[in-house]
Design an enzyme around this catalytic site. Structure first.
Site, mmCIF file in Angstrom:
data_model
loop_
_atom_site.group_PDB
_atom_site.id
_atom_site.type_symbol
_atom_site.label_atom_id
_atom_site.label_comp_id
_atom_site.label_asym_id
_atom_site.label_seq_id
_atom_site.Cartn_x
_atom_site.Cartn_y
_atom_site.Cartn_z
ATOM 1 N N CYS A 2 84.805 42.044 39.281
ATOM 2 C CA CYS A 2 85.581 43.085 38.284
ATOM 3 C C CYS A 2 84.624 43.476 37.696
ATOM 4 C CB CYS A 2 86.304 42.117 36.763
ATOM 5 S SG CYS A 2 88.075 41.282 38.394
ATOM 6 N N ARG A 27 81.246 45.297 42.345
ATOM 7 C CA ARG A 27 81.646 43.494 41.907
ATOM 8 C C ARG A 27 82.911 43.289 42.009
ATOM 9 N NH1 ARG A 27 78.340 41.613 37.455
ATOM 10 N NH2 ARG A 27 80.919 40.614 36.329
ATOM 11 N N TRP A 75 88.773 43.094 40.928
ATOM 12 C CA TRP A 75 88.789 41.560 41.883
ATOM 13 C C TRP A 75 89.894 40.974 42.249
ATOM 14 C CZ3 TRP A 75 87.635 36.526 43.220
ATOM 15 C CH2 TRP A 75 86.879 36.187 44.774
ATOM 16 N N ASN A 100 87.452 40.806 32.555
ATOM 17 C CA ASN A 100 86.849 39.768 33.305
ATOM 18 C C ASN A 100 86.834 37.968 33.607
ATOM 19 O OD1 ASN A 100 86.207 42.264 34.471
ATOM 20 N ND2 ASN A 100 83.857 41.668 33.754
ATOM 21 N N GLY A 101 87.270 36.970 34.930
ATOM 22 C CA GLY A 101 87.478 36.114 34.290
ATOM 23 C C GLY A 101 88.596 35.667 34.244
ATOM 24 N N GLU A 484 72.277 32.012 57.387
ATOM 25 C CA GLU A 484 71.748 33.016 56.712
ATOM 26 C C GLU A 484 72.684 34.369 58.047
ATOM 27 O OE1 GLU A 484 72.266 33.901 53.634
ATOM 28 O OE2 GLU A 484 70.998 36.060 52.923
ATOM 29 N N LYS A 488 75.578 36.961 57.167
ATOM 30 C CA LYS A 488 75.791 38.313 56.639
ATOM 31 C C LYS A 488 76.302 38.700 57.933
ATOM 32 C CE LYS A 488 73.944 38.823 53.946
ATOM 33 N NZ LYS A 488 73.466 38.010 53.331
ATOM 34 N N GLU A 491 79.659 38.439 57.043
ATOM 35 C CA GLU A 491 80.485 38.996 55.693
ATOM 36 C C GLU A 491 80.824 40.742 55.913
ATOM 37 O OE1 GLU A 491 77.971 37.621 52.127
ATOM 38 O OE2 GLU A 491 76.908 38.606 53.590
ATOM 39 N N HIS A 507 76.375 18.719 71.062
ATOM 40 C CA HIS A 507 77.278 17.799 70.366
ATOM 41 C C HIS A 507 79.073 18.632 69.940
ATOM 42 C CE1 HIS A 507 74.280 14.129 69.879
ATOM 43 N NE2 HIS A 507 73.395 15.297 70.362
ATOM 44 N N LYS A 606 80.303 40.944 44.612
ATOM 45 C CA LYS A 606 78.670 40.758 44.612
ATOM 46 C C LYS A 606 78.183 39.401 43.827
ATOM 47 C CE LYS A 606 74.623 41.761 44.534
ATOM 48 N NZ LYS A 606 74.202 41.370 46.105
HETATM 49 C C1 G6P Z 1 78.586 35.869 46.048
HETATM 50 C C2 G6P Z 1 77.510 37.068 47.271
HETATM 51 C C3 G6P Z 1 76.348 36.520 47.548
HETATM 52 C C4 G6P Z 1 75.819 35.730 47.104
HETATM 53 C C5 G6P Z 1 76.131 34.407 46.358
HETATM 54 C C6 G6P Z 1 76.333 33.870 45.061
HETATM 55 O O1 G6P Z 1 79.073 35.467 47.171
HETATM 56 O O2 G6P Z 1 78.984 38.420 47.662
HETATM 57 O O3 G6P Z 1 76.058 37.410 48.777
HETATM 58 O O4 G6P Z 1 75.267 35.225 47.844
HETATM 59 O O5 G6P Z 1 77.422 35.139 45.857
HETATM 60 O O6 G6P Z 1 75.204 34.601 43.711
HETATM 61 P P1 G6P Z 1 74.185 34.426 43.231
HETATM 62 O O7 G6P Z 1 74.473 36.447 42.304
HETATM 63 O O8 G6P Z 1 74.580 33.660 41.773
HETATM 64 O O9 G6P Z 1 72.564 34.413 44.071
#
Ligand code: G6P
Length: 611
Positions: A2, A27, A75, A100-101, A484, A488, A491, A507, A606
């Site tokens: 948010c 966000r 969000w 927010n929160g 990773e 990606k 996501e 396995h 984010k």
């Molecule tokens: C969210 C984002 C990710 C990020 C993760 C941790 O899930 O979408 O891209 O890796 O948070 O965030 P940070 O700011 O702690 O690296």
């Protein structure tokens, strides 16, 4: 999660609020809303489901004007994305709140407020704040006093802003667990959950601290700390160029950020390398003394940052001979952890505001760790403020929800940590450190070479356009790189992607392999290469299509069902950083082909500032 924007000025602030929301949209983006105190002294609101552009469109059709306003991009946590659940929330059309929160005791408060005659129009936890503030104003007519009394009744995390019809000369805000920053103008002032939202109007900021309440007027700002005492918070001038705010020549922020990696890696190294050594003091003046005592490292992080930590474990054990454990913050914080003596607690975070990572750090401080180090991209974040030592990644603001340049700069920072610990403990030979320092200096050029494979990777991405499942394989420090890569892809393209250490293939996951399941592998030329080649044979024998990112000298050849992409040669220790790049490009191009929203993928945010 948010985004909040607020403004008080002598001019109409609608455009400032909407522009701020656009900058914060990364966000949260399932709905957006704005409230202005209009020229008749009434609170007017527009809210729309969907992105900020929907709200902007609504404002074009039915304009709003006012000199005091608050706005929000959401969000969803409590209550589905809908116009009714979008902020700002009203109480009696006299009070408007954005938040927010999460308010954990919202159900109890809701019951109590319903008993007092309040009618709820949303399923959100935020609406209780609006009614509670409205109710408190009856006893305490000054909105700052009323807010102070209101937040005492809230349990949970909040960054919130409120305005009220009866007090058109001020905006109030409270921070506990979710960041807020005040932007200072001339005869006008602003508020946001991230300074990025306000860079169009000011470069002077005051960051609220935990427990702070602020009253923002056109000409003045007053802040009280958690104890109720008036406090002065530092006034910070922001220097960074406006590089983050626009996409430049790129179609998406993600592609721009992928291509920024040579530059930001260079920046992350600047001032931190001596001729043959890492400069340990880059971690702070007390770092050398603290590092000398470290016998173990505990890394904690979430998401992509967690994968960076997993790579670092291989480095710390192999190069610095320091035992290392890595855990996701959401597990670490609720587990009974047996802390080994002399363990350094390392948190990794792009934002420095991730709720679980921050909570893990706060717990760790009570648990007898030797000290805490934050590897973070935001210098004014909570994580940095609350850690003993900091190493900032210099990635610059990252807007794409899928993290790219933050990850590679985290890896660089973690390599600097590894070399520093190896140096201080004498476990890393000076010649080896000198070699790695030299290779780090060359890394930006190597990354540029990897980026030059852009078009090749774009062609390969066509293989994935119609697929529903993929497998990513790696061995050793390339296993987290494969993780990773899979993260990606899932996501942003919504293709189900799983990563496995290649040795685990037989396995279980081999049972899934058929011609519909492409298998992506990262294969630098190291001592695990021959073993990896055998694993890949296992895939080919089942008709699986292979995409291999391999060292040019690794002797892989293109054949039917095997697509080889030759990577620039690089020293094995730094290969995880380089091999990340084609996997980022691959997920990007697959997502573009599938027509998904690359920068703002569905359901994600984010910065996850709620648990
Ligand atoms: C969210 C984002 C990710 C990020 C993760 C941790 O899930 O979408 O891209 O890796 O948070 O965030 P940070 O700011 O702690 O690296």
């Amino acid at each position: 999660m948010c985004g909040i924007v607020g403004a008080i000025a002598e001019r109409n602030v609608t455009a400032i609020l909407v522009e701020g929301l656009k900058r914060l949209e990364y966000r949260g983006y399932d709905s957006a809303g704005v409230t202005l105190l209009d020229n008749h002294g009434r609170l007017e609101r527009r809210r729309r489901l969907g992105k900020v552009s929907e709200l902007a469109h609504a404002l074009q059709e039915q304009p709003l004007a006012g000199k005091l306003g608050i706005a929000h991009t959401r969000w969803a946590t409590h209550g589905a994305p809908s116009e009714a659940n979008a902020h700002p929330h009203f109480s009696g059309e006299q009070v408007a709140v954005v938040h927010n929160g999460i308010i954990e005791n919202h159900e109890v408060l809701r019951e109590r407020l319903i008993g007092l005659g309040y009618v709820f129009t949303s399923q959100t936890d935020t609406e209780v704040i609006a009614h509670l503030l409205h109710h408190t104003l009856k006893e305490l007519p000054d909105i700052a006093d009323a807010l102070k009394a209101t937040v005492k009744q809230l349990h949970g995390a909040y960054g919130l802003a409120a305005i009220c019809m009866a007090q058109p000369d001020r905006l109030v805000a409270a921070r506990s667990g979710s960041p807020l920053v005040i932007g200072l103008g001339l005869g006008e002032n602003f508020l946001a959950s991230d300074q990025l939202a306000l860079r169009q109007v000011t470069d002077r900021f005051v960051y609220l601290e935990e427990g702070d309440i602020a009253e923002i007027r056109r000409e003045s700002v007053q802040i009280w700390d958690a104890s109720g005492a008036v406090v002065q918070r530092e006034n910070v001038q922001y220097h960074e160029g406006a590089e983050a705010a626009d996409k430049g020549i790129y179609r998406h922020f993600m592609l721009k950020e992928i291509h920024e990696q040579p530059k930001v890696v260079q920046r992350t190294l600047e001032g931190r390398l001596g001729q043959n050594q890492v400069l340990v003091q880059a971690f702070g003046p007390q770092a050398a003394e603290l590092f000398a005592k470290v016998r173990n490292v505990q890394i904690v992080a979430c998401g992509t940052s967690y994968h960076a930590g997993m790579v670092a474990r291989y480095w710390l054990e192999e190069l610095a001979s320091i035992p290392c454990q890595v855990e996701v913050a959401s597990e670490f914080r609720y587990r009974k952890v047996m802390v080994q003596p002399d363990t350094l607690f390392v948190s990794i975070s792009q934002s420095g505001e991730t709720a679980d990572t921050l909570a893990a750090l706060r717990n760790a401080k009570q648990m007898g760790y030797l000290g805490s180090l934050a590897i973070c991209n935001v210098g004014i974040s909570s994580l940095v403020r609350e850690s003993d030592l900091t190493l900032l990644t210099q990635a610059g603001p990252e807007i794409g929800v899928a993290s790219t340049k933050a990850f590679t700069t985290q890896l660089v920072a973690l390599m600097l940590l590894t070399l520093s610990l190896g140096q201080v403990h004498g476990t890393l030979a000076p010649a080896q450190e000198a070699l790695l320092v030299e290779e780090l200096r060359r890394l930006p050029v190597r990354l540029g070479e990897a980026l030059a494979m852009d078009t090749t990777v774009e062609h390969i991405s066509e293989l994935f356009a119609e697929k529903h499942h993929t497998l990513f394989l790696g061995r050793g420090a390339q296993f987290p790189v494969a993780m990773e890569g899979a993260l990606k892809l899932k996501e942003i393209s919504y293709i189900h992607a799983e990563a496995y250490p290649a040795g685990e293939l037989k396995h279980g996951p081999l049972a899934l392999v058929d011609s519909d399941m492409p298998v992506v592998t990262v294969a630098p030329n190291n001592e695990l290469l021959e073993k990896l080649k055998s694993n890949l044979q296992e895939v080919r024998a089942r008709g699986g299509e292979l995409i291999v990112f391999a060292d040019a000298e690794a002797n892989f050849t293109d054949e039917v069902g095997v697509h080889v992409v030759a990577m620039p040669h690089i020293i094995d220790a730094l290969a995880p950083i380089l091999y990340t790049v084609p996997l980022q490009l691959l997920s990007y191009y697959v997502a573009v082909l599938r027509g998904t929203d690359v920068d703002q993928p569905r359901n994600l945010a984010k910065s996850v500032t709620v648990e």
